[in-house]
Design a protein around this motif. Structure first.
Motif, PDB file in Angstrom:
ATOM      1  N   ASP A  64       0.805  -1.215   0.000  1.00 59.52           N
ATOM      2  CA  ASP A  64       0.000   0.000   0.000  1.00 59.52           C
ATOM      3  C   ASP A  64       0.842   1.271   0.000  1.00 59.52           C
ATOM      4  O   ASP A  64       0.306   2.358  -0.073  1.00 59.52           O
ATOM      5  CB  ASP A  64      -0.918   0.026   1.232  1.00 59.52           C
ATOM      6  N   ARG A  65       2.175   1.134   0.076  1.00 58.62           N
ATOM      7  CA  ARG A  65       3.038   2.297   0.219  1.00 58.62           C
ATOM      8  C   ARG A  65       4.039   2.497  -0.930  1.00 58.62           C
ATOM      9  O   ARG A  65       5.066   3.137  -0.722  1.00 58.62           O
ATOM     10  CB  ARG A  65       3.846   2.171   1.514  1.00 58.62           C
ATOM     11  N   PRO A  66       3.789   2.034  -2.121  1.00 58.84           N
ATOM     12  CA  PRO A  66       4.824   2.142  -3.158  1.00 58.84           C
ATOM     13  C   PRO A  66       5.080   3.571  -3.618  1.00 58.84           C
ATOM     14  O   PRO A  66       6.137   3.869  -4.172  1.00 58.84           O
ATOM     15  CB  PRO A  66       4.288   1.291  -4.303  1.00 58.84           C
ATOM     16  N   LEU A  67       4.134   4.454  -3.393  1.00 62.24           N
ATOM     17  CA  LEU A  67       4.272   5.835  -3.867  1.00 62.24           C
ATOM     18  C   LEU A  67       4.638   6.797  -2.742  1.00 62.24           C
ATOM     19  O   LEU A  67       4.771   7.994  -2.980  1.00 62.24           O
ATOM     20  CB  LEU A  67       2.956   6.289  -4.515  1.00 62.24           C
ATOM     21  N   ASN A  68       4.808   6.288  -1.529  1.00 59.66           N
ATOM     22  CA  ASN A  68       5.041   7.145  -0.370  1.00 59.66           C
ATOM     23  C   ASN A  68       6.521   7.394  -0.117  1.00 59.66           C
ATOM     24  O   ASN A  68       7.344   6.493  -0.254  1.00 59.66           O
ATOM     25  CB  ASN A  68       4.451   6.526   0.894  1.00 59.66           C
ATOM     26  N   VAL A  69       6.825   8.626   0.267  1.00 62.34           N
ATOM     27  CA  VAL A  69       8.161   8.962   0.753  1.00 62.34           C
ATOM     28  C   VAL A  69       8.023   9.411   2.202  1.00 62.34           C
ATOM     29  O   VAL A  69       7.001   9.963   2.607  1.00 62.34           O
ATOM     30  CB  VAL A  69       8.853  10.067  -0.077  1.00 62.34           C
ATOM     31  N   ASN A 100       0.474  19.204  -8.445  1.00 63.33           N
ATOM     32  CA  ASN A 100      -0.499  18.146  -8.729  1.00 63.33           C
ATOM     33  C   ASN A 100       0.107  16.748  -8.631  1.00 63.33           C
ATOM     34  O   ASN A 100      -0.618  15.754  -8.641  1.00 63.33           O
ATOM     35  CB  ASN A 100      -1.112  18.345 -10.120  1.00 63.33           C
ATOM     36  N   ASP A 101       1.434  16.661  -8.571  1.00 61.97           N
ATOM     37  CA  ASP A 101       2.102  15.366  -8.425  1.00 61.97           C
ATOM     38  C   ASP A 101       2.120  14.878  -6.983  1.00 61.97           C
ATOM     39  O   ASP A 101       2.461  13.734  -6.707  1.00 61.97           O
ATOM     40  CB  ASP A 101       3.542  15.442  -8.946  1.00 61.97           C
ATOM     41  N   ILE A 102       1.743  15.785  -6.064  1.00 60.17           N
ATOM     42  CA  ILE A 102       1.681  15.426  -4.640  1.00 60.17           C
ATOM     43  C   ILE A 102       0.226  15.096  -4.324  1.00 60.17           C
ATOM     44  O   ILE A 102      -0.626  15.981  -4.283  1.00 60.17           O
ATOM     45  CB  ILE A 102       2.179  16.582  -3.751  1.00 60.17           C
ATOM     46  N   MET A 103      -0.050  13.816  -4.128  1.00 57.87           N
ATOM     47  CA  MET A 103      -1.436  13.395  -3.897  1.00 57.87           C
ATOM     48  C   MET A 103      -1.895  13.683  -2.469  1.00 57.87           C
ATOM     49  O   MET A 103      -3.035  14.069  -2.241  1.00 57.87           O
ATOM     50  CB  MET A 103      -1.585  11.913  -4.212  1.00 57.87           C
ATOM     51  N   GLN A 104      -0.997  13.465  -1.502  1.00 59.01           N
ATOM     52  CA  GLN A 104      -1.353  13.674  -0.106  1.00 59.01           C
ATOM     53  C   GLN A 104      -0.065  13.852   0.692  1.00 59.01           C
ATOM     54  O   GLN A 104       0.963  13.243   0.386  1.00 59.01           O
ATOM     55  CB  GLN A 104      -2.123  12.455   0.417  1.00 59.01           C
ATOM     56  N   LYS A 124       2.537  11.200  -0.426  1.00 55.09           N
ATOM     57  CA  LYS A 124       2.193  10.239  -1.473  1.00 55.09           C
ATOM     58  C   LYS A 124       2.316  10.944  -2.812  1.00 55.09           C
ATOM     59  O   LYS A 124       1.646  11.948  -3.069  1.00 55.09           O
ATOM     60  CB  LYS A 124       0.774   9.708  -1.272  1.00 55.09           C
ATOM     61  N   MET A 125       3.189  10.386  -3.656  1.00 52.09           N
ATOM     62  CA  MET A 125       3.437  10.982  -4.959  1.00 52.09           C
ATOM     63  C   MET A 125       2.523  10.334  -6.005  1.00 52.09           C
ATOM     64  O   MET A 125       1.952   9.276  -5.776  1.00 52.09           O
ATOM     65  CB  MET A 125       4.902  10.799  -5.347  1.00 52.09           C
ATOM     66  N   LYS A 126       2.435  10.966  -7.156  1.00 52.04           N
ATOM     67  CA  LYS A 126       1.554  10.477  -8.215  1.00 52.04           C
ATOM     68  C   LYS A 126       2.116   9.237  -8.919  1.00 52.04           C
ATOM     69  O   LYS A 126       1.351   8.414  -9.402  1.00 52.04           O
ATOM     70  CB  LYS A 126       1.302  11.583  -9.224  1.00 52.04           C
ATOM     71  N   SER A 127       3.463   9.124  -8.945  1.00 56.03           N
ATOM     72  CA  SER A 127       4.051   7.964  -9.613  1.00 56.03           C
ATOM     73  C   SER A 127       5.296   7.500  -8.865  1.00 56.03           C
ATOM     74  O   SER A 127       5.923   8.267  -8.127  1.00 56.03           O
ATOM     75  CB  SER A 127       4.410   8.292 -11.062  1.00 56.03           C
ATOM     76  N   LYS A 128       5.645   6.258  -9.100  1.00 56.16           N
ATOM     77  CA  LYS A 128       6.823   5.667  -8.470  1.00 56.16           C
ATOM     78  C   LYS A 128       8.093   6.331  -9.000  1.00 56.16           C
ATOM     79  O   LYS A 128       9.058   6.516  -8.256  1.00 56.16           O
ATOM     80  CB  LYS A 128       6.853   4.159  -8.719  1.00 56.16           C
ATOM     81  N   ILE A 159      15.273  11.706   3.160  1.00 52.89           N
ATOM     82  CA  ILE A 159      14.082  11.308   2.410  1.00 52.89           C
ATOM     83  C   ILE A 159      14.280   9.856   1.993  1.00 52.89           C
ATOM     84  O   ILE A 159      15.255   9.510   1.323  1.00 52.89           O
ATOM     85  CB  ILE A 159      13.855  12.217   1.179  1.00 52.89           C
ATOM     86  N   ASN A 160      13.347   9.018   2.425  1.00 51.27           N
ATOM     87  CA  ASN A 160      13.429   7.572   2.169  1.00 51.27           C
ATOM     88  C   ASN A 160      12.084   7.053   1.702  1.00 51.27           C
ATOM     89  O   ASN A 160      11.058   7.741   1.838  1.00 51.27           O
ATOM     90  CB  ASN A 160      13.807   6.828   3.470  1.00 51.27           C
ATOM     91  N   GLY A 161      12.091   5.828   1.234  1.00 50.49           N
ATOM     92  CA  GLY A 161      10.836   5.154   0.947  1.00 50.49           C
ATOM     93  C   GLY A 161      10.118   4.890   2.255  1.00 50.49           C
ATOM     94  O   GLY A 161      10.744   4.682   3.295  1.00 50.49           O
ATOM     95  N   HIS A 162       8.809   4.918   2.235  1.00 54.42           N
ATOM     96  CA  HIS A 162       8.010   4.714   3.442  1.00 54.42           C
ATOM     97  C   HIS A 162       7.842   3.215   3.686  1.00 54.42           C
ATOM     98  O   HIS A 162       7.032   2.560   3.050  1.00 54.42           O
ATOM     99  CB  HIS A 162       6.662   5.390   3.268  1.00 54.42           C
ATOM    100  N   LEU A 163       8.624   2.668   4.603  1.00 48.44           N
ATOM    101  CA  LEU A 163       8.602   1.234   4.886  1.00 48.44           C
ATOM    102  C   LEU A 163       7.780   0.944   6.131  1.00 48.44           C
ATOM    103  O   LEU A 163       7.709   1.768   7.039  1.00 48.44           O
ATOM    104  CB  LEU A 163      10.031   0.715   5.102  1.00 48.44           C
ATOM    105  N   VAL A 164       7.205  -0.266   6.178  1.00 49.99           N
ATOM    106  CA  VAL A 164       6.556  -0.708   7.413  1.00 49.99           C
ATOM    107  C   VAL A 164       7.654  -0.971   8.437  1.00 49.99           C
ATOM    108  O   VAL A 164       8.808  -1.213   8.091  1.00 49.99           O
ATOM    109  CB  VAL A 164       5.689  -1.979   7.186  1.00 49.99           C
TER     110      VAL A 164
END
Length: 168
Positions: A64-69, A100-104, A124-128, A159-164
């Motif tokens: 669920d987090r592939p687009l999150n930083v 507009n590339d920043i979804m949330q 959450k970004m618009k694309s990976k 700034i990293n990928g958002h990991l569980v």
């Protein structure tokens, strides 16, 4: 002689009764041992099932987090505009990101709150591709708070990928 025979009979009866009681106790212990073994087996099966479910849950959460930083190290301010902060970061590191590339974007409290450390930002970004470019270029530029115009002591921003938490 008859008294001895009577005494012997009583003694044999007593021993027989003791043997019967011991046999009953042994049967009860045997049943309890079987139940205990069954329960141990069931517990082991449940532990294995729990591990598999936790693993699957981590996989699902990470999916669920592939687009999150995750942005760590930015001090909090009262009326902060997190979208604007990300655009300042983008400008400094040279990533082509539009508003507009920043979804949330939100601040999130960590599970373990450390004194003096601000909450992390999850965006959450618009694309990976945008996410990966932002992470890559921010690491190359060694981003600090001074770079994006935050007053005070210069602190590094990560700034990293958002990991569980399990994958961290």
């Amino acid at each position: 002689m008859q008294k001895e025979i009577i005494t012997l009979q009583k003694s044999v009866q007593f021993k027989s009764h003791c043997h019967d009681e011991t046999t009953k106790k042994f049967e009860v212990l045997t049943k309890l041992t079987k139940k205990t073994d069954n329960l141990k087996s069931e517990i082991n099966n449940l532990k294995l099932q729990n591990q598999q479910l936790n693993k699957q849950m981590n996989i699902n959460e990470q999916r669920d987090r592939p687009l999150n930083v995750e942005i760590v190290g930015l001090p909090e301010s009262i009326n902060e505009d997190l979208n604007d902060t990300i655009l300042k970061i983008r400008k400094h590191v040279g990533v082509k990101i539009d508003i507009n590339d920043i979804m949330q974007v939100n601040r999130v409290s960590p599970k373990v709150k450390l004194p003096g450390r601000s909450r992390v930002i999850i965006a959450k970004m618009k694309s990976k591709l945008l996410k990966d470019n932002l992470i890559s270029l921010s690491r190359k530029s060694r981003l600090t708070t001074k770079d994006i115009g935050i007053a005070g002591e210069s602190r590094p921003i990560f700034i990293n990928g958002h990991l569980v938490s399990h994958n961290k």
